[in-house]
Design an enzyme around this catalytic site. Structure first.
Site, mmCIF file in Angstrom:
data_model
loop_
_atom_site.group_PDB
_atom_site.id
_atom_site.type_symbol
_atom_site.label_atom_id
_atom_site.label_comp_id
_atom_site.label_asym_id
_atom_site.label_seq_id
_atom_site.Cartn_x
_atom_site.Cartn_y
_atom_site.Cartn_z
ATOM 1 N N GLY A 1 3.647 5.836 -14.770
ATOM 2 C CA GLY A 1 2.440 6.155 -14.000
ATOM 3 C C GLY A 1 2.690 6.768 -12.633
ATOM 4 O O GLY A 1 1.746 6.926 -11.849
ATOM 5 N N THR B 1 -9.740 0.258 -3.508
ATOM 6 C CA THR B 1 -8.988 -0.436 -4.549
ATOM 7 C C THR B 1 -9.663 -1.760 -4.894
ATOM 8 O O THR B 1 -10.750 -2.075 -4.406
ATOM 9 C CB THR B 1 -7.496 -0.581 -4.151
ATOM 10 O OG1 THR B 1 -6.772 -1.065 -5.285
ATOM 11 C CG2 THR B 1 -7.280 -1.506 -2.970
ATOM 12 N N SER C 1 0.826 -1.196 0.000
ATOM 13 C CA SER C 1 0.000 0.000 0.000
ATOM 14 C C SER C 1 0.859 1.244 0.000
ATOM 15 O O SER C 1 1.450 1.627 1.003
ATOM 16 C CB SER C 1 -0.942 0.015 1.191
ATOM 17 O OG SER C 1 -1.505 1.297 1.325
ATOM 18 N N LYS D 1 -13.954 -1.140 -6.466
ATOM 19 C CA LYS D 1 -14.194 0.172 -7.086
ATOM 20 C C LYS D 1 -15.605 0.286 -7.671
ATOM 21 O O LYS D 1 -16.161 1.361 -7.754
ATOM 22 C CB LYS D 1 -13.157 0.443 -8.184
ATOM 23 C CG LYS D 1 -11.756 0.673 -7.639
ATOM 24 C CD LYS D 1 -10.803 1.056 -8.764
ATOM 25 C CE LYS D 1 -9.383 1.159 -8.269
ATOM 26 N NZ LYS D 1 -8.456 1.625 -9.302
ATOM 27 N N ASN E 1 -12.852 5.554 -6.572
ATOM 28 C CA ASN E 1 -11.722 5.133 -5.733
ATOM 29 C C ASN E 1 -11.397 6.103 -4.607
ATOM 30 O O ASN E 1 -10.402 5.926 -3.905
ATOM 31 C CB ASN E 1 -10.478 4.807 -6.577
ATOM 32 C CG ASN E 1 -9.964 6.016 -7.296
ATOM 33 O OD1 ASN E 1 -10.635 7.040 -7.359
ATOM 34 N ND2 ASN E 1 -8.772 5.912 -7.829
ATOM 35 N N SER F 1 -0.454 4.183 -0.383
ATOM 36 C CA SER F 1 -1.216 5.226 0.304
ATOM 37 C C SER F 1 -0.925 5.263 1.801
ATOM 38 O O SER F 1 -0.757 6.340 2.379
ATOM 39 C CB SER F 1 -2.709 5.006 0.100
ATOM 40 O OG SER F 1 -3.009 5.011 -1.257
ATOM 41 N N GLY G 1 -9.834 -2.510 -19.035
ATOM 42 C CA GLY G 1 -10.226 -2.748 -17.639
ATOM 43 C C GLY G 1 -10.652 -1.466 -16.941
ATOM 44 O O GLY G 1 -10.987 -0.464 -17.589
ATOM 45 N N GLY G 2 -10.623 -1.489 -15.608
ATOM 46 C CA GLY G 2 -11.085 -0.361 -14.805
ATOM 47 C C GLY G 2 -10.277 0.905 -15.065
ATOM 48 O O GLY G 2 -10.844 1.995 -15.244
ATOM 49 N N ALA G 3 -8.952 0.771 -15.098
ATOM 50 C CA ALA G 3 -8.105 1.952 -15.308
ATOM 51 C C ALA G 3 -8.346 2.527 -16.708
ATOM 52 O O ALA G 3 -8.340 3.747 -16.889
ATOM 53 C CB ALA G 3 -6.641 1.582 -15.120
HETATM 54 P P1 NAP Z 1 -7.466 -4.782 -15.139
HETATM 55 O O1 NAP Z 1 -8.854 -4.424 -14.785
HETATM 56 O O2 NAP Z 1 -6.924 -6.098 -14.826
HETATM 57 O O3 NAP Z 1 -7.390 -4.439 -16.718
HETATM 58 C C1 NAP Z 1 -6.320 -4.579 -17.502
HETATM 59 C C2 NAP Z 1 -6.783 -4.758 -18.961
HETATM 60 O O4 NAP Z 1 -5.609 -5.091 -19.654
HETATM 61 C C3 NAP Z 1 -7.743 -5.914 -19.168
HETATM 62 O O5 NAP Z 1 -9.058 -5.487 -19.161
HETATM 63 C C4 NAP Z 1 -7.313 -6.508 -20.514
HETATM 64 O O6 NAP Z 1 -8.036 -5.900 -21.604
HETATM 65 C C5 NAP Z 1 -5.867 -6.105 -20.608
HETATM 66 N N1 NAP Z 1 -4.994 -7.252 -20.284
HETATM 67 C C6 NAP Z 1 -4.961 -7.985 -19.143
HETATM 68 N N2 NAP Z 1 -4.028 -8.961 -19.223
HETATM 69 C C7 NAP Z 1 -3.466 -8.843 -20.443
HETATM 70 C C8 NAP Z 1 -2.474 -9.579 -21.146
HETATM 71 N N3 NAP Z 1 -1.862 -10.626 -20.579
HETATM 72 N N4 NAP Z 1 -2.174 -9.188 -22.398
HETATM 73 C C9 NAP Z 1 -2.785 -8.130 -22.989
HETATM 74 N N5 NAP Z 1 -3.744 -7.409 -22.372
HETATM 75 C C10 NAP Z 1 -4.071 -7.759 -21.127
HETATM 76 O O7 NAP Z 1 -6.431 -3.781 -14.483
HETATM 77 P P2 NAP Z 1 -6.660 -2.246 -14.085
HETATM 78 O O8 NAP Z 1 -7.185 -2.163 -12.720
HETATM 79 O O9 NAP Z 1 -7.409 -1.587 -15.190
HETATM 80 O O10 NAP Z 1 -5.162 -1.732 -14.024
HETATM 81 C C11 NAP Z 1 -4.337 -1.796 -15.142
HETATM 82 C C12 NAP Z 1 -2.931 -1.294 -14.864
HETATM 83 O O11 NAP Z 1 -2.935 0.089 -14.540
HETATM 84 C C13 NAP Z 1 -2.223 -1.985 -13.700
HETATM 85 O O12 NAP Z 1 -0.883 -2.208 -14.066
HETATM 86 C C14 NAP Z 1 -2.314 -0.983 -12.581
HETATM 87 O O13 NAP Z 1 -1.249 -1.117 -11.651
HETATM 88 C C15 NAP Z 1 -2.197 0.318 -13.350
HETATM 89 N N6 NAP Z 1 -2.798 1.473 -12.657
HETATM 90 C C16 NAP Z 1 -1.986 2.525 -12.365
HETATM 91 C C17 NAP Z 1 -2.493 3.646 -11.747
HETATM 92 C C18 NAP Z 1 -1.586 4.812 -11.434
HETATM 93 O O14 NAP Z 1 -1.951 5.656 -10.609
HETATM 94 N N7 NAP Z 1 -0.441 4.930 -12.064
HETATM 95 C C19 NAP Z 1 -3.852 3.694 -11.413
HETATM 96 C C20 NAP Z 1 -4.673 2.610 -11.733
HETATM 97 C C21 NAP Z 1 -4.125 1.499 -12.359
HETATM 98 P P3 NAP Z 1 -8.523 -6.813 -22.850
HETATM 99 O O15 NAP Z 1 -9.017 -8.084 -22.247
HETATM 100 O O16 NAP Z 1 -9.591 -6.009 -23.482
HETATM 101 O O17 NAP Z 1 -7.339 -7.022 -23.738
#
Ligand code: NAP
Length: 251
Positions: free
Chosen positions: A234, A65, A19, A69, A90, A21, A134-136
């Site tokens: 990020g 988280t 975490s 969410k 969030n 945060s 995904g969510g992000a």
């Molecule tokens: P998530 O819900 O798991 O979504 C990720 C998306 O990526 C999935 O919907 C999928 O889309 C695709 N994906 C997943 N596995 C894959 C693979 N093996 N190959 C290709 N595409 C794949 O995750 P999330 O919560 O959206 O977060 C995503 C990333 O953003 C994480 O790394 C997280 O740490 C980061 N993040 C960073 C911040 C920040 O403040 N910097 C904030 C939020 C999130 P498809 O199935 O449509 O291909």
């Protein structure tokens, strides 16, 4: 021991392994002599939220988280307009009045992303590819729309109106000068993976923004910069989210 005016803040999710945060906020409270504490609430079920609220009368704000969410939405009395469009929250502000308790939800992923992107926008960077759905990705999409940039999703299983990775031909790559990785590909410890895009078609006009911040330079960023593209990780988005949470809780 809790001080008389001490406020409590915290993070809900499950599981809560690392975490950022908790460390960030407790260091801030100590350094700035703020009478507050930040706790992690690892909840096996979102229904446990009300127990936490009852147990901590000084609870004033929460971060949310994975996996809550979206699941937290039914518990909110009010939801910020952008968070409603994204369908995920969030940050929660807890407003306590004498006999009432009100929860308002926000999406700081979106605000953190768009605030960090703003200085990097150029006239040519008016369309964006969002890798992942995904969510992000949803928060990124709304942030782009608010900035007047036209987004399109790239998915392994594209739905109508989305692109597949095989659709990323020279025309598509030339038209979209912003590419955002919202997939987990390249995140520690699997640092030798990256999204399957045609890196050879990138130019210095492109911006390749990775939501991942560990490692500092992901393989996606490394390969993009080898072709002259501007890159960003990020970390700023993450830090901005903490500022945004604090502002929401105190406004
Ligand atoms: P998530 O819900 O798991 O979504 C990720 C998306 O990526 C999935 O919907 C999928 O889309 C695709 N994906 C997943 N596995 C894959 C693979 N093996 N190959 C290709 N595409 C794949 O995750 P999330 O919560 O959206 O977060 C995503 C990333 O953003 C994480 O790394 C997280 O740490 C980061 N993040 C960073 C911040 C920040 O403040 N910097 C904030 C939020 C999130 P498809 O199935 O449509 O291909």
């Amino acid at each position: 021991m809790a001080g008389k005016g001490e406020r409590i803040f915290g993070l809900i999710g499950f599981p809560l392994t690392h975490s950022f945060s908790k460390i960030y906020f407790n260091q801030k409270f100590e350094a700035e002599h703020i009478d507050a504490r930040y706790l992690n609430f690892e909840l096996p079920d979102i229904g446990d939220l009300m127990e936490v609220v009852a147990q901590y009368p000084a609870l004033s704000g929460l971060n949310v988280t994975i996996p809550y969410k979206e699941q937290v939405l039914p518990y909110l009395d009010e939801i910020d307009e952008d968070a409603a469009k994204i369908g995920a929250v969030n940050v929660i502000k807890i407003i306590r009045k004498k006999n009432s308790l009100k929860f308002k939800g926000y999406n700081s992923d979106m605000i953190g992303f768009s605030d960090s992107l703003k200085p990097l926008i150029t006239p040519a960077r008016n369309k964006a590819l969002i890798l992942g759905t995904g969510g992000a990705a949803k928060a990124v999409r709304q942030g782009l729309i608010n900035l007047g940039i036209e987004p399109i999703y790239v998915s392994r299983t594209p739905k109508e109106g989305e692109l597949g990775y095989e659709d990323l031909d020279p025309t598509v790559m030339d038209a979209h000068k912003i590419i955002i990785n919202t997939t987990p590909l390249g995140m520690y410890p699997k640092i030798d993976t990256c999204p399957d895009i045609p890196y050879g078609l990138l130019t210095p006009e492109h911006l390749c923004y990775d939501l991942i911040y560990n490692p500092d330079v992901t393989l996606f960023m490394k390969r993009a910069s080898e072709h002259g593209a501007e890159v960003k990780n990020g970390l700023e988005m993450l830090l901005l989210q903490a500022f945004i949470s604090w502002n929401i809780w105190n406004e």
